[in-house]
Every structure is written in C-alpha cells, then in structure tokens.
Design a protein around this motif. Structure first.
Motif, mmCIF file in Angstrom:
data_model
loop_
_atom_site.group_PDB
_atom_site.id
_atom_site.type_symbol
_atom_site.label_atom_id
_atom_site.label_comp_id
_atom_site.label_asym_id
_atom_site.label_seq_id
_atom_site.Cartn_x
_atom_site.Cartn_y
_atom_site.Cartn_z
ATOM 1 N N GLY A 160 34.331 27.129 30.739
ATOM 2 C CA GLY A 160 33.687 26.915 32.027
ATOM 3 C C GLY A 160 33.328 24.930 31.582
ATOM 4 O O GLY A 160 33.580 24.563 31.134
ATOM 5 N N ARG A 161 32.437 24.469 32.910
ATOM 6 C CA ARG A 161 32.379 23.226 32.770
ATOM 7 C C ARG A 161 31.820 22.452 33.832
ATOM 8 O O ARG A 161 31.575 23.090 34.821
ATOM 9 N N HIS A 162 30.297 22.143 33.423
ATOM 10 C CA HIS A 162 28.876 22.317 34.342
ATOM 11 C C HIS A 162 28.789 20.315 34.012
ATOM 12 O O HIS A 162 28.714 19.510 32.779
ATOM 13 N N TYR A 163 28.371 20.011 34.700
ATOM 14 C CA TYR A 163 27.795 18.401 34.433
ATOM 15 C C TYR A 163 26.408 18.080 34.969
ATOM 16 O O TYR A 163 26.258 18.437 35.734
ATOM 17 N N MET B 117 27.157 36.376 27.353
ATOM 18 C CA MET B 117 28.009 37.371 28.024
ATOM 19 C C MET B 117 29.096 37.632 29.624
ATOM 20 O O MET B 117 29.673 38.162 30.115
ATOM 21 N N PHE B 118 28.016 37.474 30.748
ATOM 22 C CA PHE B 118 28.520 36.885 31.634
ATOM 23 C C PHE B 118 28.482 35.613 32.286
ATOM 24 O O PHE B 118 28.475 35.387 33.115
ATOM 25 N N GLY B 119 28.178 34.920 31.633
ATOM 26 C CA GLY B 119 28.705 33.021 32.044
ATOM 27 C C GLY B 119 26.898 32.606 31.290
ATOM 28 O O GLY B 119 25.989 32.947 31.834
ATOM 29 N N LEU B 120 26.918 31.071 31.195
ATOM 30 C CA LEU B 120 25.942 30.238 31.032
ATOM 31 C C LEU B 120 26.669 28.990 31.922
ATOM 32 O O LEU B 120 27.862 29.223 33.103
ATOM 33 N N ALA B 121 25.728 28.780 32.439
ATOM 34 C CA ALA B 121 25.574 26.884 33.740
ATOM 35 C C ALA B 121 23.849 25.976 33.187
ATOM 36 O O ALA B 121 22.932 26.432 32.821
ATOM 37 N N ILE B 122 25.080 24.815 32.609
ATOM 38 C CA ILE B 122 23.665 23.883 32.976
ATOM 39 C C ILE B 122 23.738 23.104 34.296
ATOM 40 O O ILE B 122 24.740 22.461 34.939
ATOM 41 N N SER C 236 28.942 25.862 38.556
ATOM 42 C CA SER C 236 27.771 25.541 39.229
ATOM 43 C C SER C 236 27.752 23.776 39.583
ATOM 44 O O SER C 236 29.207 23.275 39.044
ATOM 45 N N THR C 237 26.930 22.946 40.070
ATOM 46 C CA THR C 237 27.048 22.051 40.208
ATOM 47 C C THR C 237 25.696 21.461 40.457
ATOM 48 O O THR C 237 24.611 22.418 39.619
#
Length: 407
Positions: free
Chosen positions: A236-239, A276-281, A339-340
């Motif tokens: 993943g990659r979140h900012y 399990m189905f991903g996370l987002a910050i 995510s953005t």
C-alpha cells in the motif's frame, strides 16, 4: 451579461468565480475573454480554488493505462477531456527505456526504468498533459552509514511522489514556486533495516535520512527477531500530513516516514481492525488521522467500510475510535485499492454467486468514496486479471484550468 460582469471590480469577480460549483464552469469562464482568463490564471486565485474545491477524481491509472471516470460519475466530462488531451502512453519520454509507473499525485506521474531487481537506473517525473518531464539525478545509495548498519544490499524499494508538506517551502516563497514544487521519496528495504532518500525539485538534489534498524523500530525482542528473520514486507501507499504510510503484512502496523523530520516510526492500529481486504490512511481534518478497513459480520455476512479517527478531541492522540460504518452491497466483495487526501478507491467484484459458476458474468469495477461525504460512486468497469496493488487514483484540474507547465 458579459458587459455587466466587466463592470464589476476584479476582486468581486474573483469572489464569484471561486464559488462556481463545477470545474467545467471555470473552464468555460476562462475561455470567455482574456480578462477572465488572466484572473483565473492568477496564483492567488488558484490557491483559493484549491483550498475550497478538492481536485476531482478523474480516473485510475493502472497496468492497462488511464481509466477515465465514466458517466454517471460527476467527473466524467473532465475525465474525458483529460483522456483526449494527455499522453498516458508516455511516448514523449526517451524511447530507449521501459518505464513503469511508481506513483501518481497532483497530476504528476513518477516512473522508473527498472532493468535490475535491486537498482533503479533512472527515475522520471512527468506531466502527461503537457508532455513534459524531468529526469532525476541518480539515487546516492553509497552514503555514509553507521557501523551498526553495514548492510548496503537493497531487497525492496518503495517510491513515492508528493507536494512538500505545508511549511517546507518558507513563508516568503512565491506561490508559483510552491505549486511547481514536488518531492520524491525512495525507501530502501535492507536485511538489517531501512534507509530513505528524498529528492526536492527546489534544490535538485537527494538527501539521505538516518537509517533505521529493525530492532529500533520494533522494540519487542520477539517482534524484531521475527521481522529480521523473514524479511518484512510492506504494501500500500498512503500520504497524510507530510507522512507516507506503508502497511505491514505481518501484523496490524504501519511503517511511517515523516518527510519533514526525515524519520521512521511505527504506527499501531487496533486489534479489531482487519487488513484482509486492505487498509487506508487519510487526513481526517484538524491534524487528525483517519483510517478505513472493510469488515464482515460473522453471523449476518454483511460487510461495510469502517472509519476510524485517531486522536479525537479530549482523548489521547494515540487512541483510535471508530466513527461510523458505511454499508456495502451484500452480494459483492470489495477491496481497498488506494487513497488520497480526499478519496478512497475500492475494487468491487461480483455478484458473488457467479464467481465460480459463471465467471463471464462477473462484474469488476472501480468505486470511489468521497471521504468528506462518504458517498460511493462507480468510476468505471475494468478487466478482471490485474493485480490489486497496481492501480492509483488520478486527480487533477481539467486541462483548460492548468497553468503553464507545472514542472
């Protein structure tokens, strides 16, 4: 009407134009006359516009190229205009290289030529709309490191692009310079720890952050031993707020790199959060972090997107609290894709009963969720075979609103 508008002072015209609800309205206004176009191109006007209106989600850039938002998505007209005007095949780049997309932000695309598994030989930041690019200098892997961190072998790399965090450019910097500025971050993953290198478009140079050993990041002896022995993997990659977040595949933790302090840290998440189905910050506002996961009820089978906020008012900044759950269609499976600061991108599979019986009837779609309103919108349909980690959100203003080349 045009005559009446021309008689209004410029500062009042700006107040009117900045409140136009849709980006295409501004595009038509800009095309009306030189006076309006000059007003809309002014740096102070663009800054106010960005503060009041988040850039629209125009589509998704995945391994199949640019997928524009389609009707009835509200960004469909602007997405169609971008798809027609921009070159997402990157044919304007040097043809002797094979370029792969690494990250996308603010209408810019970071690409790498990657012939070797451990080394990037060339990095490029490009503007596909204006067909311009900048070749970055070589990453200075051979930097002095402490004796306790002797391992120079890079096992994995993570590349990111972003605009500098607020305050990084100095209060006296011109608005034009601030808008053009960008940073590129490379996180090098070695057996004994991590190193990071940050390129600034303002200086044209790379800076090396102090390397961090696994034992320093994972304070528990059992944790650090496990991490070192199995070569941890982050996805993943979140900012958010000047920090990049990478999700650990071992447990519920995020690796955090602060681009302002040039430091690594670990962020824990609640045990009940499912990856399990991903996370987002995401940015929750007022300097608070937001986080999304997808949860399925064991008894009912119903599933939804859960939204957490860290550091609510009156509580410790280290505490997470679940704010709400957004229900999802029971007959489809969803995965958090990207995510953005403003949008969450989901990949939707279904109907579930046809996955095994009639795969040709399976629908696969990108679905966006506005973080402010929690509204779900179908972006476009896609092919089935692509990796869940290959898609990135593309946001920008419509082509006719972009100023002269941003790079």
């Amino acid at each position: 009407m045009a005559s009446s508008l021309m008689s209004i002072p410029d500062h009042l015209k700006a107040e009117i134009f900045v409140r136009l609800p849709e980006p295409e309205d501004l595009a038509r206004t800009s095309a009306t006359c030189v006076t309006f176009r000059t007003l809309l191109a002014d740096a102070s006007f663009r800054r106010r516009l960005r503060l009041l209106h988040a850039p629209p989600l125009l589509g998704v850039l995945d391994r199949d190229g640019f997928q524009p938002a389609l009707p009835p998505h509200p960004s469909a007209p602007a997405a169609r205009a971008l798809a027609q005007a921009a070159d997402f095949s990157f044919s304007f780049l040097p043809s002797h290289r094979r370029w792969t997309v690494q990250d996308v932000r603010d209408g810019r695309v970071l690409l790498a030529d990657d012939p070797e598994p451990q080394v990037y030989t060339e990095l490029v930041v490009c503007d596909p709309l204006h067909r311009r690019y900048i070749v970055l200098p070589q990453v200075p892997y051979a930097v002095p490191t402490p004796m306790e961190y002797p391992d120079p072998v890079v096992h994995r790399r993570h590349l990111f692009i972003a605009s500098p965090a607020p305050g990084d450019n100095g209060a006296a910097a011109a608005m034009e310079e601030v808008e053009r500025a960008f940073i590129v971050v490379l996180i090098a993953h070695c057996q004994t720890g991590l190193a990071a290198f940050v390129f600034s478009s303002r200086t044209g140079q790379w800076r090396a952050a102090a390397p961090k050993g696994w034992s320093d990041l994972f304070t528990s002896k059992g944790e650090s031993t496990l991490i070192t022995s199995i070569h941890p993997k982050f996805v993943g990659r979140h900012y958010a707020y000047g920090c990049f977040y990478l999700e650990s595949t071992i447990d519920n933790k995020f690796l955090v790199f602060d681009t302002r302090r040039m430091e690594f840290s670990i962020l824990d998440v609640p045990r009940e959060v499912s990856n399990m189905f991903g996370l987002a910050i995401v940015e929750a506002g007022e300097d608070r972090l937001g986080m999304f996961d997808i949860h399925t009820e064991r008894i009912t089978g119903k599933h939804g997107v859960r939204y957490y906020i860290r550091g609510n008012k009156g509580e410790s900044s280290s505490q997470w609290k679940m704010e709400k759950t957004i229900s999802l269609h029971y007959d489809y499976q969803y995965y958090i894709q990207a995510s953005t600061e403003r949008y969450l991108l989901l990949r939707k599979f279904g109907p579930l009963q046809v996955i095994n019986s009639s795969p040709e009837m399976l629908k696969v779609e990108y679905v966006s969720m506005d973080i402010k309103t929690m509204q779900l919108e179908t972006v476009c349909g896609i092919s089935f075979g692509f990796s869940l980690a290959s898609a990135r959100i593309y946001t920008s203003f419509p082509p006719s609103l972009l100023s002269a080349p941003t790079l």
